[in-house]
Design an enzyme around this catalytic site. Structure first.
Site, PDB file in Angstrom:
ATOM      1  N   PHE A  14      10.431 -24.077   8.972  1.00  0.00           N
ATOM      2  CA  PHE A  14       9.611 -22.713   9.117  1.00  0.00           C
ATOM      3  C   PHE A  14       9.469 -22.487  10.593  1.00  0.00           C
ATOM      4  O   PHE A  14       9.412 -22.845  11.470  1.00  0.00           O
ATOM      5  CB  PHE A  14       8.188 -22.948   8.717  1.00  0.00           C
ATOM      6  CG  PHE A  14       7.982 -23.401   7.337  1.00  0.00           C
ATOM      7  CD1 PHE A  14       7.766 -22.328   6.545  1.00  0.00           C
ATOM      8  CD2 PHE A  14       7.964 -24.681   6.951  1.00  0.00           C
ATOM      9  CE1 PHE A  14       7.424 -22.740   4.968  1.00  0.00           C
ATOM     10  CE2 PHE A  14       7.735 -25.231   5.673  1.00  0.00           C
ATOM     11  CZ  PHE A  14       7.433 -24.055   4.769  1.00  0.00           C
ATOM     12  N   ASP A  15       9.498 -20.769  10.660  1.00  0.00           N
ATOM     13  CA  ASP A  15       9.163 -20.336  11.912  1.00  0.00           C
ATOM     14  C   ASP A  15       7.595 -20.294  11.950  1.00  0.00           C
ATOM     15  O   ASP A  15       6.920 -20.840  10.903  1.00  0.00           O
ATOM     16  CB  ASP A  15       9.474 -18.853  11.979  1.00  0.00           C
ATOM     17  CG  ASP A  15       9.005 -17.967  13.281  1.00  0.00           C
ATOM     18  OD1 ASP A  15       9.037 -18.267  14.111  1.00  0.00           O
ATOM     19  OD2 ASP A  15       8.144 -17.024  12.717  1.00  0.00           O
ATOM     20  N   LEU A  16       7.343 -19.995  13.442  1.00  0.00           N
ATOM     21  CA  LEU A  16       5.731 -20.376  13.314  1.00  0.00           C
ATOM     22  C   LEU A  16       4.799 -19.090  13.274  1.00  0.00           C
ATOM     23  O   LEU A  16       3.988 -18.824  12.378  1.00  0.00           O
ATOM     24  CB  LEU A  16       5.341 -21.205  14.607  1.00  0.00           C
ATOM     25  CG  LEU A  16       3.698 -21.459  15.081  1.00  0.00           C
ATOM     26  CD1 LEU A  16       2.905 -22.165  13.933  1.00  0.00           C
ATOM     27  CD2 LEU A  16       3.765 -21.866  16.299  1.00  0.00           C
ATOM     28  N   VAL A 167      12.677 -20.341   6.843  1.00  0.00           N
ATOM     29  CA  VAL A 167      11.606 -19.435   6.209  1.00  0.00           C
ATOM     30  C   VAL A 167      11.127 -18.654   7.698  1.00  0.00           C
ATOM     31  O   VAL A 167      10.390 -19.340   8.448  1.00  0.00           O
ATOM     32  CB  VAL A 167      10.505 -20.070   5.695  1.00  0.00           C
ATOM     33  CG1 VAL A 167       9.489 -18.897   5.054  1.00  0.00           C
ATOM     34  CG2 VAL A 167      10.907 -21.093   4.455  1.00  0.00           C
ATOM     35  N   ASP A 169       9.585 -14.518   9.439  1.00  0.00           N
ATOM     36  CA  ASP A 169       9.226 -13.264   9.254  1.00  0.00           C
ATOM     37  C   ASP A 169       9.946 -12.132  10.252  1.00  0.00           C
ATOM     38  O   ASP A 169       9.346 -10.969  10.244  1.00  0.00           O
ATOM     39  CB  ASP A 169       7.529 -13.211   9.755  1.00  0.00           C
ATOM     40  CG  ASP A 169       7.423 -13.493  11.272  1.00  0.00           C
ATOM     41  OD1 ASP A 169       7.861 -14.337  11.742  1.00  0.00           O
ATOM     42  OD2 ASP A 169       6.855 -12.518  11.636  1.00  0.00           O
TER      43      ASP A 169
END
Length: 219
Positions: A14-16, A167, A169
């Site tokens: 994951f991105d944060l 994942v 954004d």
């Protein structure tokens, strides 16, 4: 979800910012404060959002080679002082991480943030012990959209890149995942606009945490 869904991968990275933790308002305000305080120039929200996902100092040096390092210092100072006031959790993320852990899914975070402030952000929304930081700014010399951080994350996760999903954004997240040979999931609740994310052709685009959970837990 897109019509042609990719196979579910064994490991999830994951991105944060803007993916697991709602720091978008905090980051935008930090950029605006730092640039105004040092140069007297205003930065609109769309511009500040477009910087999210990349390492901080190079962005600010692009803005002003003369004042970039001072803006970096002012940004970090203001950001840390205002994190607890402006950071927000995303509803459903804690439950998603708990469900993935219960299912034995290997997972971790790869972010362009410094390790200390990334951990502080996680702790501030109660996720400090829910997921490991596998890749931060200090860990690689190249950064997203370069694949190096994601490849390091996969190595530390103990999963082959082809068996990972990333994942994020931001457009740099999708581009980095593709360069690393990973599946990409773009989420629409963070910094990137839906149009910009779709233009990078992620393997999957989701509009809610529930939709993301339904996909990742379909194992």
């Amino acid at each position: 979800m897109s019509a042609a869904e990719p196979d579910v991968a064994r490991g999830v990275l994951f991105d944060l910012d803007g993916t697991l933790v709602d720091t978008i308002g905090l980051i935008v305000a930090s950029f605006q404060h730092a640039v105004m305080a040092v140069t007297g120039e205003a930065v609109d929200e769309a511009t500040a959002r477009s910087w999210i996902g990349r390492p901080l100092l190079p962005v600010l040096l692009e803005r002003s080679p003369t004042h970039g390092e001072e803006m970096d210092r002012v940004y970090r100072e203001w950001n840390r002082a205002n994190t607890e006031r402006l950071i927000r959790p995303y509803a459903g993320i804690a439950e998603l991480l708990a469900d993935l852990a219960a299912d034995g899914v290997p997972m971790g975070i790869v972010t362009s943030k410094r390790r200390e402030i990334a951990q502080y952000a996680l702790d501030s929304v109660g996720l400090g012990s829910a997921i490991a930081l596998l890749g931060t700014l200090e860990d690689t010399s190249e950064h997203k959209p370069d694949p190096a951080p994601l490849l390091l994350g996969a190595k530390r996760l103990g999963v082959e890149p082809r068996d990972c999903t990333y994942v994020g954004d931001a457009t740099v997240d999708v581009l980095a995942a593709r360069a690393a040979g990973m599946r990409s999931i773009a989420v629409s609740w963070g910094a990137g606009t839906t149009a910009d994310l779709e233009a990078t052709t992620p393997d999957l685009m989701v509009g809610s945490v529930g939709e993301l959970a339904a996909y990742l837990l379909a194992r």
